[in-house]
Design an enzyme around this catalytic site. Structure first.
Site, PDB file in Angstrom:
ATOM      1  N   ASP A 129       6.305  -4.082  -8.183  1.00 27.50           N
ATOM      2  CA  ASP A 129       6.602  -4.918  -7.014  1.00 27.50           C
ATOM      3  C   ASP A 129       7.786  -5.802  -7.404  1.00 27.50           C
ATOM      4  O   ASP A 129       7.625  -6.815  -8.082  1.00 27.50           O
ATOM      5  CB  ASP A 129       5.369  -5.759  -6.668  1.00 27.50           C
ATOM      6  CG  ASP A 129       5.642  -6.750  -5.531  1.00 27.50           C
ATOM      7  OD1 ASP A 129       6.806  -6.840  -5.080  1.00 27.50           O
ATOM      8  OD2 ASP A 129       4.695  -7.432  -5.105  1.00 27.50           O
ATOM      9  N   THR A 155       9.995  -6.856  -0.984  1.00 29.87           N
ATOM     10  CA  THR A 155      10.341  -7.522   0.267  1.00 29.87           C
ATOM     11  C   THR A 155      11.863  -7.449   0.387  1.00 29.87           C
ATOM     12  O   THR A 155      12.572  -7.204  -0.597  1.00 29.87           O
ATOM     13  CB  THR A 155       9.897  -8.998   0.270  1.00 29.87           C
ATOM     14  OG1 THR A 155      10.401  -9.628  -0.909  1.00 29.87           O
ATOM     15  CG2 THR A 155       8.386  -9.124   0.303  1.00 29.87           C
ATOM     16  N   LYS A 210      14.254 -11.804  -0.114  1.00 30.49           N
ATOM     17  CA  LYS A 210      14.420 -12.732  -1.243  1.00 30.49           C
ATOM     18  C   LYS A 210      15.822 -12.520  -1.839  1.00 30.49           C
ATOM     19  O   LYS A 210      16.790 -12.756  -1.143  1.00 30.49           O
ATOM     20  CB  LYS A 210      13.286 -12.522  -2.249  1.00 30.49           C
ATOM     21  CG  LYS A 210      11.910 -12.812  -1.619  1.00 30.49           C
ATOM     22  CD  LYS A 210      10.798 -12.750  -2.633  1.00 30.49           C
ATOM     23  CE  LYS A 210       9.477 -13.191  -2.055  1.00 30.49           C
ATOM     24  NZ  LYS A 210       8.757 -12.160  -1.320  1.00 30.49           N
ATOM     25  N   GLU A 216       5.940   3.458  17.756  1.00 27.37           N
ATOM     26  CA  GLU A 216       4.830   3.893  16.886  1.00 27.37           C
ATOM     27  C   GLU A 216       5.071   5.315  16.397  1.00 27.37           C
ATOM     28  O   GLU A 216       5.435   6.194  17.174  1.00 27.37           O
ATOM     29  CB  GLU A 216       3.508   3.824  17.655  1.00 27.37           C
ATOM     30  CG  GLU A 216       2.993   2.409  17.779  1.00 27.37           C
ATOM     31  CD  GLU A 216       1.609   2.354  18.415  1.00 27.37           C
ATOM     32  OE1 GLU A 216       1.062   3.409  18.740  1.00 27.37           O
ATOM     33  OE2 GLU A 216       1.108   1.237  18.588  1.00 27.37           O
ATOM     34  N   TYR A 221       9.069  -0.056  21.607  1.00 22.34           N
ATOM     35  CA  TYR A 221       7.880   0.373  20.861  1.00 22.34           C
ATOM     36  C   TYR A 221       8.149   1.731  20.241  1.00 22.34           C
ATOM     37  O   TYR A 221       8.527   2.656  20.940  1.00 22.34           O
ATOM     38  CB  TYR A 221       6.660   0.463  21.790  1.00 22.34           C
ATOM     39  CG  TYR A 221       5.581  -0.492  21.350  1.00 22.34           C
ATOM     40  CD1 TYR A 221       4.901  -0.271  20.158  1.00 22.34           C
ATOM     41  CD2 TYR A 221       5.273  -1.632  22.082  1.00 22.34           C
ATOM     42  CE1 TYR A 221       3.933  -1.159  19.718  1.00 22.34           C
ATOM     43  CE2 TYR A 221       4.312  -2.521  21.653  1.00 22.34           C
ATOM     44  CZ  TYR A 221       3.645  -2.275  20.463  1.00 22.34           C
ATOM     45  OH  TYR A 221       2.697  -3.163  20.029  1.00 22.34           O
ATOM     46  N   ARG A 259      13.254 -10.770   6.983  1.00 18.47           N
ATOM     47  CA  ARG A 259      11.891 -10.624   6.479  1.00 18.47           C
ATOM     48  C   ARG A 259      11.487  -9.177   6.703  1.00 18.47           C
ATOM     49  O   ARG A 259      11.774  -8.594   7.745  1.00 18.47           O
ATOM     50  CB  ARG A 259      10.951 -11.569   7.219  1.00 18.47           C
ATOM     51  CG  ARG A 259      11.423 -13.002   7.169  1.00 18.47           C
ATOM     52  CD  ARG A 259      10.330 -13.951   7.497  1.00 18.47           C
ATOM     53  NE  ARG A 259       9.596 -14.281   6.300  1.00 18.47           N
ATOM     54  CZ  ARG A 259      10.010 -15.164   5.385  1.00 18.47           C
ATOM     55  NH1 ARG A 259      11.154 -15.807   5.531  1.00 18.47           N
ATOM     56  NH2 ARG A 259       9.284 -15.421   4.320  1.00 18.47           N
TER      57      ARG A 259
HETATM   58  C1  LIG Z   1       5.970 -10.335  -5.809  1.00 17.49           C
HETATM   59  C2  LIG Z   1       5.611 -10.538  -4.364  1.00 17.49           C
HETATM   60  N1  LIG Z   1       4.986  -9.571  -3.691  1.00 17.49           N
HETATM   61  C3  LIG Z   1       4.648  -9.716  -2.398  1.00 17.49           C
HETATM   62  C4  LIG Z   1       4.947 -10.865  -1.708  1.00 17.49           C
HETATM   63  C5  LIG Z   1       4.468 -11.015  -0.280  1.00 17.49           C
HETATM   64  O1  LIG Z   1       5.472 -11.066   0.644  1.00 17.49           O
HETATM   65  P1  LIG Z   1       5.227 -11.667   2.102  1.00 17.49           P
HETATM   66  O2  LIG Z   1       5.241 -13.138   1.973  1.00 17.49           O
HETATM   67  O3  LIG Z   1       6.374 -11.103   2.901  1.00 17.49           O
HETATM   68  O4  LIG Z   1       3.914 -11.148   2.600  1.00 17.49           O
HETATM   69  C6  LIG Z   1       5.611 -11.893  -2.348  1.00 17.49           C
HETATM   70  C7  LIG Z   1       5.950 -13.141  -1.631  1.00 17.49           C
HETATM   71  O5  LIG Z   1       6.227 -14.157  -2.129  1.00 17.49           O
HETATM   72  C8  LIG Z   1       5.941 -11.734  -3.732  1.00 17.49           C
HETATM   73  O6  LIG Z   1       6.533 -12.714  -4.421  1.00 17.49           O
END
Ligand SMILES: Cc1ncc(COP(=O)(O)O)c(C=O)c1O
Length: 440
Positions: free
Chosen positions: A197, A223, A226, A53, A51, A232
């Site tokens: 994003d 993320t 991908k 935190e 842990y 993850r």
């Molecule tokens: C552009 C984008 N942002 C955020 C996410 C969210 O990711 P998670 O599934 O890990 O919550 C995704 C997932 O497909 C995504 O394509």
């Protein structure tokens, strides 16, 4: 996995079944990948037991010297790879990562997010009304032009009218290059923060296979599972530009993660992110990322030649969106038929889709995972041929508009499709082909 096999044979068998499935199919969901064995090993270490935190050197619990070193290493590697001064590596997933940015910058129910509509390729977390981003913050959604491209005049007009606090660029189902500089001009004009994003394309960005948003935006989120091919998890990064605007931006984001949204970080996940960042800095990763794009372009060409209606006409990145309306087949039907044929992708909405999200008019596919397996441009001919042959089996299968008729149709289709001889035969061919390509 001898211990698992002995203690819980049920879960062991399920893990092995999933391993077999992943090995034998064309894994073409554009948000998926095969992470490395080193990353998988790291996820299964004793770091899981701790842990932590708080943040490095400022933890609530004792015994965190190693966790501190792990997190600092992950932060430093991300800073170097993306060229940013500040990184938070603790968000447990992409959805939490974007929510943390909103929590850090916006007043609940008053702050306004402007993102691409889900139906046009945005993500749920970009202000979709049913997601927390749309429920706890005000949100307006832009769309695409008639050619399914970003329409910067319309985006500017909407931004001028709506005066959002944050503009989100970076998408879930957009097959083209994103012009971050154009977004920056609009954000500057209306005094909004600009969030990129890049969850889908971060692997391409670090390899130079897609332009980087870093010089243009205030915050970058991604993320890690991908195209970046890690565990993850997620990264929230503040750029020089963002820090100039607000020197406390990093601190605000840290506070939004804990105590705002999370408790303890997952140290095993943080360590695995560090491993993936090390791998992504290697020349072999650069080659891999460029191959993803070459494969996607080659596949798009083949599919185009077969008469498929590709949204925006093709692909500049890792993904392809097919509008199946001209084939008179629903996306959900197509995705299930393709799964029987060993081609795993997802049903997806297309711009101005008349159908609901669960039965959309399109399918989305991509090349990150099959490129990890070692497929090249020449193999895309084969992949396209299988897709065409499989979809021929369901072409002109009209999808009932009436809800009850649809439910009866779907039930019958589900039981019939697994017995379709042609689809099963393609599935066998795909399997014979794919087992030759090693899986990490
Ligand atoms: C552009 C984008 N942002 C955020 C996410 C969210 O990711 P998670 O599934 O890990 O919550 C995704 C997932 O497909 C995504 O394509």
């Amino acid at each position: 996995m001898n211990n698992l096999k002995k203690i819980d044979p049920d879960i062991y068998d399920l893990v092995k079944a999933e391993e077999k499935r992943q090995k034998e199919v064309l894994e073409m969901i554009p948000s998926e990948n095969y992470t490395s064995t080193a990353v998988l090993e790291t996820l299964g270490t004793v770091l899981n037991n701790k842990y932590s935190e708080g943040y490095p050197k400022k933890r609530y619990y004792q015994g965190n010297a190693v966790a501190d070193s792990v997190e600092i290493l992950a932060q430093e590697r991300a800073q170097k790879l993306f060229g940013v001064p500040y990184v938070n590596v603790q968000a447990l997933s992409g959805s939490v990562m974007n929510l943390a940015v909103y929590l850090a910058l916006l007043e609940p129910f008053k702050g306004k997010i402007m993102g691409l509509s889900l139906q046009f390729g945005g993500h749920l977390t970009h202000g979709y009304p049913a997601s927390a981003s749309g429920k706890f913050f005000q949100s307006v959604q832009y769309t695409l032009d008639e050619n399914a491209r970003l329409d910067f005049d319309a985006i500017e007009k909407m931004a001028m009218k709506e005066r959002p606090d944050i503009i989100v660029c970076g998408f879930t189902a957009y097959p083209r290059i994103i012009d971050f500089a154009k977004f920056a001009k609009i954000a500057e004009k209306v005094g909004a923060y600009l969030l990129a994003d890049i969850s889908h394309i971060s692997g391409l960005v670090v390899a130079g296979a897609h332009p980087s948003p870093v010089p243009h935006v205030d915050i970058v989120t991604t993320t890690t599972h991908k195209t970046l091919r890690g565990p993850r998890g997620a990264l929230i990064m503040v750029t020089e530009k963002g820090l100039k605007k607000d020197p406390d931006l990093g601190k605000k984001i840290d506070t939004a993660i804990i105590p705002g949204l999370q408790g303890g970080p997952h140290d095993n996940q943080t360590a695995a992110i560090a491993v993936c960042l090390l791998e992504a800095a290697k020349p072999s990763f650069k080659k891999y990322s460029h191959q993803i794009v070459s494969n996607s372009k080659a596949l798009a060409k083949e599919l185009n030649d077969y008469g498929f209606d590709l949204v925006s006409g093709g692909s500049d990145n890792h993904l392809i969106l097919i509008d199946l309306k001209n084939k008179n087949v629903n996306g959900a039907v197509a995705a299930l038929a393709l799964e029987v044929a060993g081609i795993v992708l997802n049903k997806n909405g297309v711009p101005n889709d008349p159908m609901p999200p669960f039965y959309p008019s399109g399918i989305r596919l991509g090349t990150p995972a099959i490129t990890t397996r070692g497929l090249k441009e020449k193999d895309m001919k084969k992949v396209a041929k299988w897709i065409k042959a499989a979809l021929d089996e369901v072409t002109d299968l009209p999808f009932p508009k009436d809800k009850e008729e649809r439910s009866a149709f779907w039930k019958k289709f589900k039981s019939d499709v697994v017995k379709n001889k042609k689809l099963v035969q393609i599935g066998q061919e795909v399997k014979t082909f794919m087992v030759k390509f090693p899986m990490p």
